[in-house]
Design a protein around this motif. Structure first.
Motif, PDB file in Angstrom:
ATOM      1  N   ASN A 100       1.099 -11.469   0.815  1.00 57.52           N
ATOM      2  CA  ASN A 100       0.943 -10.626  -0.369  1.00 57.52           C
ATOM      3  C   ASN A 100      -0.456 -10.686  -0.970  1.00 57.52           C
ATOM      4  N   SER A 101      -1.496 -10.733  -0.105  1.00 59.89           N
ATOM      5  CA  SER A 101      -2.865 -10.700  -0.591  1.00 59.89           C
ATOM      6  C   SER A 101      -3.152  -9.322  -1.190  1.00 59.89           C
ATOM      7  N   PRO A 102      -4.050  -9.241  -2.171  1.00 61.80           N
ATOM      8  CA  PRO A 102      -4.336  -7.933  -2.787  1.00 61.80           C
ATOM      9  C   PRO A 102      -4.867  -6.918  -1.785  1.00 61.80           C
ATOM     10  N   PHE A 103      -5.682  -7.366  -0.805  1.00 61.43           N
ATOM     11  CA  PHE A 103      -6.168  -6.420   0.209  1.00 61.43           C
ATOM     12  C   PHE A 103      -5.009  -5.867   1.019  1.00 61.43           C
ATOM     13  N   PHE A 104      -4.100  -6.735   1.468  1.00 64.79           N
ATOM     14  CA  PHE A 104      -2.967  -6.289   2.279  1.00 64.79           C
ATOM     15  C   PHE A 104      -2.076  -5.329   1.497  1.00 64.79           C
ATOM     16  N   LEU A 105      -1.780  -5.655   0.240  1.00 59.56           N
ATOM     17  CA  LEU A 105      -0.923  -4.809  -0.578  1.00 59.56           C
ATOM     18  C   LEU A 105      -1.551  -3.437  -0.807  1.00 59.56           C
ATOM     19  N   LEU A 136       1.061   3.033  -7.198  1.00 60.84           N
ATOM     20  CA  LEU A 136       1.868   2.157  -6.343  1.00 60.84           C
ATOM     21  C   LEU A 136       1.176   0.817  -6.111  1.00 60.84           C
ATOM     22  N   ILE A 137      -0.156   0.853  -5.908  1.00 60.12           N
ATOM     23  CA  ILE A 137      -0.914  -0.386  -5.714  1.00 60.12           C
ATOM     24  C   ILE A 137      -0.791  -1.276  -6.942  1.00 60.12           C
ATOM     25  N   ARG A 138      -0.960  -0.679  -8.110  1.00 59.26           N
ATOM     26  CA  ARG A 138      -0.873  -1.453  -9.354  1.00 59.26           C
ATOM     27  C   ARG A 138       0.517  -2.052  -9.527  1.00 59.26           C
ATOM     28  N   GLU A 139       1.542  -1.277  -9.171  1.00 57.35           N
ATOM     29  CA  GLU A 139       2.918  -1.772  -9.273  1.00 57.35           C
ATOM     30  C   GLU A 139       3.146  -2.958  -8.334  1.00 57.35           C
TER      31      GLU A 139
END
Length: 223
Positions: A100-105, A136-139
């Protein structure tokens, strides 16, 4: 106007910049005064990623070894396969679980560009994407951490022109300057040393570097 540009007129592109606090950062040991820059990351075989990051300022080989050991000790790190210290910049390449890294998400939803560096107060992330995608990214990011100090600006899709085009010589000189530590602080070399290494004049090196940097700066500021 190209067909692609005409199609993009119906899509609202945005640039979002924010600080992200989460527990999944490989460099969650970051000390005050150090900066970690994500150079690039790529999904690899499903639930893993190949990642390269730089750490500055790394003051000594002892400090570099300590940082690498901490990266290895992170539960999400599978292996450290590359590392180099040039000047005071340590570059580390490692294989990690996505976890669940920010780049992956962000990448799995879709984005035009992604920039990230880590400071003591959290990850500073800049994303260019469609506004619907960013919702969606922010969620998704909010499920695993906290988003703070968010800034959003609208972008003209026509301004997204991709990678700036450098001539072969501009790219070669820029790469050699980076390799030899010209952009380190303080500089490891000056124009004269680069010119001698490449067998060209100092004036030529200066000209190629200035034009390459101008193109890169214009590309960054325009998009």
């Amino acid at each position: 106007m190209s067909a692609i540009s005409r199609g993009l007129k119906d899509i609202e592109l945005i640039k979002a910049r924010f600080i992200y606090l989460h527990d999944n950062c490989t460099f969650n040991f970051i000390d005050e005064g150090l900066s970690v820059k994500l150079l690039w990351s790529m999904p690899y075989k499903g639930d893993r990623m190949i990642t390269y990051e730089s750490v500055y300022p790394t003051e000594s080989q002892i400090m570099a070894k300590s940082i690498i050991n901490k990266v290895r000790g992170n539960p999400k790190t599978l292996s450290v396969f590359d590392r180099s210290l040039k000047g005071r910049t340590l570059t580390v390449g490692y294989l990690e679980c996505t976890d669940n890294s920010p780049f992956f998400l962000s990448n799995r939803i879709g984005m035009v560009s992604y920039d990230e560096y880590t400071m003591a107060d959290g990850d500073v992330i800049t994303i260019v994407t469609a506004s619907d995608n960013f919702d969606l990214i922010r969620e998704n990011l909010s499920d695993y951490g906290k988003i703070m100090k968010i800034q959003i600006q609208s972008l003209d899709p026509a301004s997204i022109n991709g990678k700036p085009r450098l001539t072969a010589m501009q790219e070669k000189v820029l790469g050699k300057a980076l390799e030899m530590g010209f952009f380190n602080y303080p500089k490891d070399v000056h124009l004269k040393e680069i010119a001698e290494k490449m067998g060209v004049s100092v004036v030529s090196v200066d000209q190629y570097l200035r034009e390459a940097q101008r193109k890169l700066a214009m590309s960054y500021l325009n998009g």
